[in-house]
Design a protein around this motif. Sequence first.
Motif, short mmCIF file in Angstrom:
data_model
loop_
_atom_site.label_atom_id
_atom_site.label_comp_id
_atom_site.label_asym_id
_atom_site.label_seq_id
_atom_site.Cartn_x
_atom_site.Cartn_y
_atom_site.Cartn_z
N ARG B 156 0.85 -1.14 -0.03
CA ARG B 156 0.05 0.06 0.06
C ARG B 156 0.88 1.07 -0.25
O ARG B 156 1.61 1.17 0.86
N LEU B 157 0.58 2.13 -0.72
CA LEU B 157 1.45 3.24 -1.00
C LEU B 157 0.74 4.59 -0.26
O LEU B 157 -0.52 4.72 -0.46
N ARG B 158 1.45 5.28 0.46
CA ARG B 158 0.90 6.49 1.01
C ARG B 158 1.16 7.55 0.19
O ARG B 158 2.09 8.15 -0.21
N CYS B 159 -0.01 7.87 -0.58
CA CYS B 159 0.16 8.99 -1.73
C CYS B 159 -0.67 10.21 -1.53
O CYS B 159 -0.29 10.99 -2.39
N GLY B 160 -1.35 10.34 -0.52
CA GLY B 160 -2.18 11.48 -0.47
C GLY B 160 -3.81 11.14 -1.09
O GLY B 160 -4.01 9.88 -1.58
N ILE B 161 -4.41 12.12 -1.11
CA ILE B 161 -5.91 11.87 -1.61
C ILE B 161 -5.83 13.04 -3.02
O ILE B 161 -5.33 14.18 -2.77
N PRO B 162 -6.52 12.70 -4.00
CA PRO B 162 -6.85 13.71 -4.96
C PRO B 162 -7.81 14.51 -5.04
O PRO B 162 -8.67 14.50 -4.25
N ASN B 163 -7.63 15.76 -5.69
CA ASN B 163 -8.86 16.61 -6.09
C ASN B 163 -9.57 17.37 -4.74
O ASN B 163 -10.39 17.24 -4.66
N VAL B 164 -8.71 17.59 -3.78
CA VAL B 164 -9.34 18.17 -2.58
C VAL B 164 -8.36 19.42 -2.59
O VAL B 164 -7.24 19.67 -2.86
N ASN B 165 -9.09 20.51 -1.60
CA ASN B 165 -8.39 21.82 -1.36
C ASN B 165 -7.44 21.40 -0.23
O ASN B 165 -7.36 20.32 0.26
N GLN B 166 -6.46 22.49 0.03
CA GLN B 166 -5.46 22.32 1.08
C GLN B 166 -5.92 22.08 2.35
O GLN B 166 -5.38 21.06 3.07
N GLU B 167 -7.04 22.65 2.58
CA GLU B 167 -7.52 22.36 4.07
C GLU B 167 -8.02 21.05 4.26
O GLU B 167 -7.71 20.35 5.28
N THR B 168 -8.66 20.66 3.55
CA THR B 168 -9.03 18.97 3.36
C THR B 168 -7.81 18.14 3.42
O THR B 168 -7.61 17.21 4.33
N PHE B 169 -6.77 18.27 2.71
CA PHE B 169 -5.78 17.59 2.38
C PHE B 169 -4.78 17.71 3.91
O PHE B 169 -4.58 16.56 4.30
N VAL B 170 -4.81 18.77 4.45
CA VAL B 170 -4.22 18.87 5.75
C VAL B 170 -5.02 17.99 6.91
O VAL B 170 -4.38 17.60 7.60
N ALA B 171 -6.34 18.20 6.88
CA ALA B 171 -7.00 17.35 7.83
C ALA B 171 -7.01 15.97 7.57
O ALA B 171 -6.36 15.21 8.43
N TRP B 172 -7.07 15.48 6.33
CA TRP B 172 -6.76 14.22 6.11
C TRP B 172 -4.96 13.76 6.66
O TRP B 172 -5.02 12.61 7.24
N ASN B 173 -4.14 14.42 6.24
CA ASN B 173 -2.85 14.26 6.40
C ASN B 173 -2.44 14.14 8.12
O ASN B 173 -2.00 13.34 8.62
N ARG B 174 -3.24 14.88 8.70
CA ARG B 174 -3.15 15.02 10.19
C ARG B 174 -3.96 13.78 10.81
O ARG B 174 -3.48 13.19 11.84
N ALA B 175 -5.10 13.23 10.19
CA ALA B 175 -5.81 12.16 10.94
C ALA B 175 -5.34 10.84 10.34
O ALA B 175 -5.41 9.91 10.91
N TYR B 176 -4.73 10.86 9.15
CA TYR B 176 -4.47 9.53 8.59
C TYR B 176 -3.28 8.79 9.25
O TYR B 176 -2.18 9.29 9.44
N ARG B 177 -3.38 7.44 9.51
CA ARG B 177 -2.49 6.71 10.20
C ARG B 177 -2.06 5.35 9.25
O ARG B 177 -2.87 4.83 8.75
N ASP B 178 -0.87 5.31 8.79
CA ASP B 178 -0.40 4.26 8.13
C ASP B 178 -0.89 2.98 8.73
O ASP B 178 -1.14 2.69 9.74
N ASN B 179 -1.26 2.19 7.90
CA ASN B 179 -1.95 0.79 8.28
C ASN B 179 -0.66 0.02 9.20
O ASN B 179 0.47 -0.11 8.76
N VAL B 180 -1.21 -0.87 10.15
CA VAL B 180 -0.47 -1.77 10.57
C VAL B 180 -1.34 -3.16 10.50
O VAL B 180 -2.48 -3.13 10.59
#
Lengths: 859, 341
Positions: B156-180
């Motif tokens: 699984r690649l950690r690539c981010g999410i497409p087609n979102v504004n910066q605010e949404t990307f920051v929120a996702w980046n802050r909340a997303y945890r790599d899989n265990v």
Amino acid sequence: MFGGLLASLAWAQEGGQVLTKAPELLEFAEAELPAGVTSRTASVVLRLTLGVDGRVEEVEVVESGGEDFDAAASEAARRFLFSPAEIDGAPSRVRILYRYEFVERLELPTTAIFSGVVRDRERRVPVPGVTVTLADGRRAVTDGEGRFEIRDVEPGTLSITLEGERLTALGTEETFVAGERLDATYDVFLLEEGEEGDDMEILVSAPALRKAAVSTEVGAEEARKIPGTQGDVLRVVESLPGVARAGLGSGSLVVWGAAPDDTGVYVDGVRVPRLYHDGGLRSVLGSDIVRSVELVPGGFGAAYGRGLGGLVTVKTARVEDEESVRATVAADLYDGSAFVSVPVVGRGGIAVGGRYGWVGPLLDQFYPAVQDFFPIPRYYDVQLRAGVKLRPNEALDVTGIVSGDRTVRTAPNADPAREASEDRRVTFQRAWLRYSRDGGDGTVTSVVVFGGADQQDRVASFGPVETSIRTRQAVVGARASYRARIHPALTLEGGLDSEVSVASIVREGSTAVPGREGDVRAFGQPPPDQIATDSFQVVQANVAPYVEAALAPWKERLTVVAGLRLDPQVRSVSRALPQVGIAPTNGLLVEDTRLEPRISVRAAPLEAMYVMAAAGLYSQQPQAQDLSAAFGNPSLPAPRGAHYLAGIGGRPAKPLSIDATGYFTRSRDLAMRSEREQPARGAALEATGDGRAYGAQFMLRLDAVAGFSGWISYSLGWSERRNTPESSWRPSDFDQRHVLTALVAYDLPLGFDVGLRARVASGYPRSEVQGAVYDVRRDVYQPVFGEQNALRLPTFFQADVRVAKEFAVRASTFEISLDVQNVTNFKNTEEFIYSSDYQERGGISSLPILPVLGVRWKR
Amino acid sequence: MEAMRWTLCLLAGCVPELIDDTPYVDEPRVLAIRLDPPEAVPGATVRASALFADAEGLVDGDPFVWSFCVARKPLAELGPVSPRCYEPGEAWEAMDGAQGALPADGCARFGPNPPPAEAGESGGRPVDPDPSGGYYQPVVASRPAVDEEPTLAFARLRCGIPNVNQETFVAWNRAYRDNVSPMPETLSVVGEAGTVVPWEGTGDAIEVQAGATMTLEVAWPACPDSASCGDGVCSPEEDVTTCRDDCEIPTGCNGAERYVVWDTADKILRLRREALSIAWYVTGGTVAEARTGRSADDPERTSRNEWTAPSSAGEVWGAVVLRDDRGGVGYRSFRVRVRDP
């Protein structure tokens, strides 16, 4: 009839007076020739003396046209009235010269002549004493040679009734054209002494001008009795030549190898989205409202378009011709139906019919787990019709139809990630107003205005991969045509075929669901788990004028139908590219205009034989769902194609007819999944596909004789596709090489009828699984395929038998029927199915022997 | 039920019962492949290990040649990868033994980043995510000496999410945890009275009578249903500023984790729990279900299956493989001694 002409005027001037106002003929009088005069043209010059009141006082023949004409002209002239001539401003007496021309004026006949013969169908001998009655009440009785004649028949379509001893009243319709003689032959069944008769269809061998190069038309009553159809008239289409056998649970119509969506289905000129309910068990129209169905597998005329495949046209019964209340109630294993038709005020009628499929709801009630294993179709349909006769040959009717289907199936699993389910709903509604007028002189006018809506919902899931498609479409349109007989050998038709649709589509989920032609996959293979979403609108408009000329210079010996259709298609898609974030998207407007010439030639060098050929260009709009920026391609062009056919046929012996047709069709710009490793945005589909179909069909048909009727049809065809111009040709998913159908029906005494249908068909192509790869992420084996569509399902064989008995009870009839499908219990394979690791292959078998008992009450 | 099946055959056709024999290991097979870490950025090093067994049980060693497949799958291909990944060739990039650095262009080749545009055309189409919002780099395990199809794994690649504004990307980046990866915590035998007896240690074998049926239960660790600082798990709602203890070195959970996913239809971020699938493998006897599992909505953290011992004495090896819906894999094996009745 004779007419006169005022050739010259001369007057006498006396003593310097001036004519200030010349006399004008106010009242002309027709001359009557004595009986026995053979010559019909002549010219007589008369000198007329006019009084001050303009009346004729004296008549003198100046130039004779013959004694009889002189006398007739003189007598007529004495009855002329002129306006007073004026000399020096005052009414005066004058003399004028007047040439009376006798000219024969041809008057076109305004009525037709109806003649013919009535024969015993079994023994082929004339039947005297049969009363032939027209709808207007006039009648004739067949003479010793079975012949009859009725003159001065009003033009148009009229009901005809035949009655006589040992002959129950029979009814049919004929179309009369002013100035023409319609000579018909009626072959009828005569009852045995003391036998009670019941209504039956008459087979009429009256001349008719064929418009389609190749077509098969079946009357409703004949179609209802075909085994395997459970009395559903429109299911006869499955048994017609050129139609591939649909897979179990499919219900799709594959004609000459064309994709099901390429074949248009029309009811009274209005296109409907489907002919059959889910599963193909039933058609979407009740049989009681169907008058006939015609299949044109290719080469159809300019009046129809928007389709690369064949054409199915359904004609509904005219309620305005009903004379009494008619009702039907029927029930069998699958569903119950009812129909009632009521005449209104002697000039119109109202009809209502409906059907409800109860297998699904009953199983839901008593065996709710049923859908865990099999898709059980649930369906209903309703029809309403009201019609009125404005004049004897002019009618107005309004019709509404509704159809609904729902299919639910689930495949439970102890692991929720492997559970699969599908819930599909398809409904549509159509309503139309139709005006029709038969001018009686070969002119026919028809205008249909329609509107409707389609709703489709499909939700499918395989574990966490859920796919949903929701389509809402509104459609309006009109079809108008005017046909005129310009010359006894030339008929011209001009018309307009228009349709506008507005579709709103919301789609989410796997890009590979639903499947499409060209997909290489195995039954049960999980779909790719890449998912996308899209919400878009599509507006498609098509206003196609057409003209068609039917030239029959040699009566039925040669007919040439040449047509030209101008097909401009405009479509607007709300998204040209996939949406990026929340940025607004641009739409796309595409316009395609096609000029589609079509021609068919039919020659009958011998009375019992014909040859024909036809060719034409065709096109159709892309499917609205394919215009998605995320799942399809908004820029898809309209696919186009061509049909070429030739055939021969005839009647080697009177009850037998034989037809053979060869065909070649080609289609281009078909939408295929992109094969690029890096497809462009908005181009998941590309118009790179080509298709071709070629083959031949044969039909040997037996008209009813000695109680037997039926046909044998055989089709040999290839249907091929290539995904891109660089690819090799391969069998298409709709290729069915051989299809053999044999039908026979027999009317037994005592109200019994039996029928047998046998079908043998090649299996559809499949791609062979040569191995499997283990996908550890999804914990499934994925098949590895060999050459696409190089394998084939086993050959299909099925024999169906139908036995029915009618009972007359007062003014109504009861019919009990037993329709046994697959009477030999042959085990057919409908689909290949594999073990989880694709090491083992089995087959999903079709229905075993299945008796379907039905009852039908009719009044 | 049989009568109903027969009746339904009359109505809608008959489906043959093809036995699913994937739980039965009677020849050398790959049962699972674990990648560590199970999720990483392109360029990061991942290590692969296979659960490889035969009729005798676990096969030691690593007989595989490991490669990354860099061929992108056309949309017309309905399988998991490009057909070019099935055979060695230009599409294979060899790993260094069982480990290798994920190709640096993974997010453009298999992820949401647009691939380079071809001349004269608009930008290429990015790859669509799976339902968990994931993008994957194919990994191929092959045995060159054996004529068989390769096995496919996916990092699984950690690539981010497409087609979102910066605010949404920051929120996702802050909340997303790599899989265990999930891991079986215990494997137990369920007694007749419902008692659960854990299998102590993976090397221990238990003894059963030939033909006997026993219920096996696998359990996995409990993961928090809500944020609680100090529970040892950096939940999506926490970060280093709100809970330094848990998030200074973000720690996941070896059970059904909660994770944030971008809902492309509703255009919002959602919290979701992982669903878990359990595959059961044995070298002898029969299992009632080839696969069991728990959906994302099901908070239970155990799953059971029935195993019936073979009719003759001997030793049976088995394994339980857990998979989460973000590509994580964990497993443990067990041994059973079957005695004659």
